[in-house]
Design a protein around this motif. Sequence first.
Motif, PDB file in Angstrom:
ATOM      1  N   UNK A   1       1.220  -1.327   0.621  1.00 19.31           N
ATOM      2  CA  UNK A   1      -0.084   0.039   0.549  1.00 19.31           C
ATOM      3  C   UNK A   1       0.820   1.393   0.159  1.00 19.31           C
ATOM      4  N   UNK A   2      -0.174   2.129  -0.543  1.00 16.85           N
ATOM      5  CA  UNK A   2       1.021   3.484  -0.184  1.00 16.85           C
ATOM      6  C   UNK A   2       0.795   4.367   0.756  1.00 16.85           C
TER       7      UNK A   2
ATOM      8  N   UNK B   1      -5.522  11.155  -9.623  1.00 19.79           N
ATOM      9  CA  UNK B   1      -4.147  10.894  -9.727  1.00 19.79           C
ATOM     10  C   UNK B   1      -3.762   9.461  -8.438  1.00 19.79           C
ATOM     11  N   UNK B   2      -2.801   8.665  -9.161  1.00 21.23           N
ATOM     12  CA  UNK B   2      -2.537   7.478  -7.981  1.00 21.23           C
ATOM     13  C   UNK B   2      -2.043   8.447  -6.722  1.00 21.23           C
TER      14      UNK B   2
ATOM     15  N   UNK C   1       2.001  11.301  -2.700  1.00 21.54           N
ATOM     16  CA  UNK C   1       2.902  11.437  -1.598  1.00 21.54           C
ATOM     17  C   UNK C   1       4.409  11.681  -1.236  1.00 21.54           C
ATOM     18  N   UNK C   2       4.423  11.415  -2.875  1.00 23.57           N
ATOM     19  CA  UNK C   2       6.394  12.169  -4.155  1.00 23.57           C
ATOM     20  C   UNK C   2       6.511  13.081  -4.079  1.00 23.57           C
ATOM     21  N   UNK C   3       7.329  13.721  -3.938  1.00 25.97           N
ATOM     22  CA  UNK C   3       7.612  14.749  -4.534  1.00 25.97           C
ATOM     23  C   UNK C   3       8.281  14.507  -5.845  1.00 25.97           C
ATOM     24  N   UNK C   4       8.723  13.645  -5.987  1.00 21.04           N
ATOM     25  CA  UNK C   4      10.089  13.517  -7.390  1.00 21.04           C
ATOM     26  C   UNK C   4       9.296  12.395  -7.889  1.00 21.04           C
TER      27      UNK C   4
ATOM     28  N   UNK D   1      10.789   6.415  -4.617  1.00 19.05           N
ATOM     29  CA  UNK D   1      10.185   6.274  -3.802  1.00 19.05           C
ATOM     30  C   UNK D   1      10.381   4.969  -2.848  1.00 19.05           C
ATOM     31  N   UNK D   2      10.426   5.339  -1.113  1.00 19.41           N
ATOM     32  CA  UNK D   2      11.115   4.641   0.076  1.00 19.41           C
ATOM     33  C   UNK D   2      10.069   3.722   0.007  1.00 19.41           C
ATOM     34  N   UNK D   3      11.072   2.383   1.123  1.00 17.36           N
ATOM     35  CA  UNK D   3      10.033   1.528   1.148  1.00 17.36           C
ATOM     36  C   UNK D   3       9.925   1.283   2.486  1.00 17.36           C
ATOM     37  N   UNK D   4       9.007   0.603   2.964  1.00 19.48           N
ATOM     38  CA  UNK D   4       9.014  -0.522   4.230  1.00 19.48           C
ATOM     39  C   UNK D   4       8.739  -1.462   3.924  1.00 19.48           C
TER      40      UNK D   4
END
Length: 640
Positions: free
Chosen positions: A58-59, A175-176, A181-184, A189-192
Amino acid sequence: MSWLTNLNKTYEQHENLIGRFEKKKNGREYALIPVSHTTQTAHIEVVLDGNGNYLSAKVVDKEDSSTIIPCTEASASRTSAPVPYPLFDKLVYVAGDYERYCDKPKGTPYEDYLSQLQSWCESPYKHPRVESVYRYIAKGTLLTDLIRDKILWTDEAGELLSSWPPSPDQQNAEKPDIFKVIASDQSSAFVRFSVDIPGEPESRLWRDPSVQEAFIGFYETSLKELDLCYVSGEMRPYAEKHASRIRNSGDKSKLISANDSSGFTYRGRFRTSRDVATVSYDVSQKAHNALKWLIERQGIQVDGRVFLVWGTEQLDLPDPLEGTFSLYRDEDEEAGGGDSTLKEYAEQFRRAIKGYRFDGDYKSNAIIMVLDAATPGRMSIVYYRDLNKEKYLERLQAWHETCYWQHRNGRDQNNMPRTYIGAPATRDIAFAAYGPRANDKLIKGLMERMLPCIVDGRKIPLDIVRSAVIRASNPVGMEDWEWEKTLSVACALVNKTFEKEGFDVSLNTETSDRSYLFGRMLAIADVLERRALGKDEKRATNAIRYMNAFAQRPGCTWTIIQSNLQPYQARMGTEAGYLNRLLDEVGAKLSLEDFTDKPLSGLYLLGFYSQRNDLYTSKKVKEAEANAEESSENNDQGEI
């Protein structure tokens, strides 16, 4: 080194709060971070099972995006060089199929990440959930899984979209979530990871203390070389690189940095950075993590500059940058006018301070720190004071009891104007001196300059007082509420500047100060004309219109104001008797030598405010007006 010592002490005093998330007013979470960890903003959360199989993704919402991640010295201070974090990281590190959907990265980030994670899983400090992540990452299918579940989006050529909308004809398409949530672009994207095991209470690895402890144990085995720590005085593993991301997760500035041995960093004075000073790894980690936590918890940030006040043991202390109103425990208490009000204010403020003074904490110091970064990579301590807590409270009390005036702060439950006596906040001082459109650079500079005045008892810089007086002398250029606030703040600054004269909100009828007397005359003229105009007439009086010129050339300007005042005196007739007599009485106190065009000092604002406040609140004035009205009615009845 005292700032490192105090931050390290603060960390150790609050170790019971490590890993506990708290929420700020805006909903964002923060926590005191464990050693060998840092925080990052996560964009995607991937859920696995205990065998390392992909379940879902999920985002991440912005309010829940703050993530505690394990880090090494190298990864915590990485810039452009590909250095992986040990567990959570960007797609370029954790996605084995990255090159299938994106351009080939520099170096071998995925292989380096996988090798480092494997070393952890093969060590005595391995963790079963971390092993699940390793098994999944080794498959190299992360991007494929995320694209299939429509977490990430590709174009017609099968490459990750860099922006939204992908084409003009999709301008109105929804918009997805990932682009919200991401500027670039998506590739950054950072994943956890979460590992869902039945019967286990916590699946989120970034909130699992056992995972954090496992990494701390694993990483400490790699720290073997000892040196003398200048903070603790003991031989401990030293820190080669120190933490960044102090103010926020995107902050690259460091307080301690010496990582350029090939340039002119040492300029021939030292062979290595350790010849200057050494700080042990654990002290550096604890101090920096405590600082990050304190900034999130109670720091004030203005244009990148951080203002922070805390106690080493009792964290909460009154903020020197705030006004008196914020310290009142009971906001329903109101202050009126007169000498009794000042006594009530002093008593009320002392009760507020007493709560901090007698809280059972007798060992804590008050630490005041101001941080700012001149360049993106270097941060400095602009201001630092380490005071005994009792001395700090005494100086704060002295400031609030000398730099005070009567202010208005909104309305009470009955929709009546709320007035109180106290010191203004430094931000209000900035707006009074530079206007409400003052940029953050001006505001942070003034706040820094005011700190020594509050904490060390220095005089307020005259340019700040002068700017506030000039703006308060120009009411025509402001709305009523803005001018009233500017006037009260300016009066507080002037009152502090002329502290030895002993002026107060209550009217001083004994002084013969030229500026104060001229201010009183201006207030009487303003009140007289205002009452002649009536409540329905909102236009400015002549006294207000000529106020700026009056401050510069009081002699000739008063002649103009007085001539313009005569029609209103005639209109009021006997009702203006008391005000006319008062005007004559004040004018008589001015000597012939004083009635010149020499500019007035800021004291004229005190005379203006106090006289106007007295006329609007004094029982004597109201009785005189009532008698005048009664006399007028009797005369009318006699004529009939």
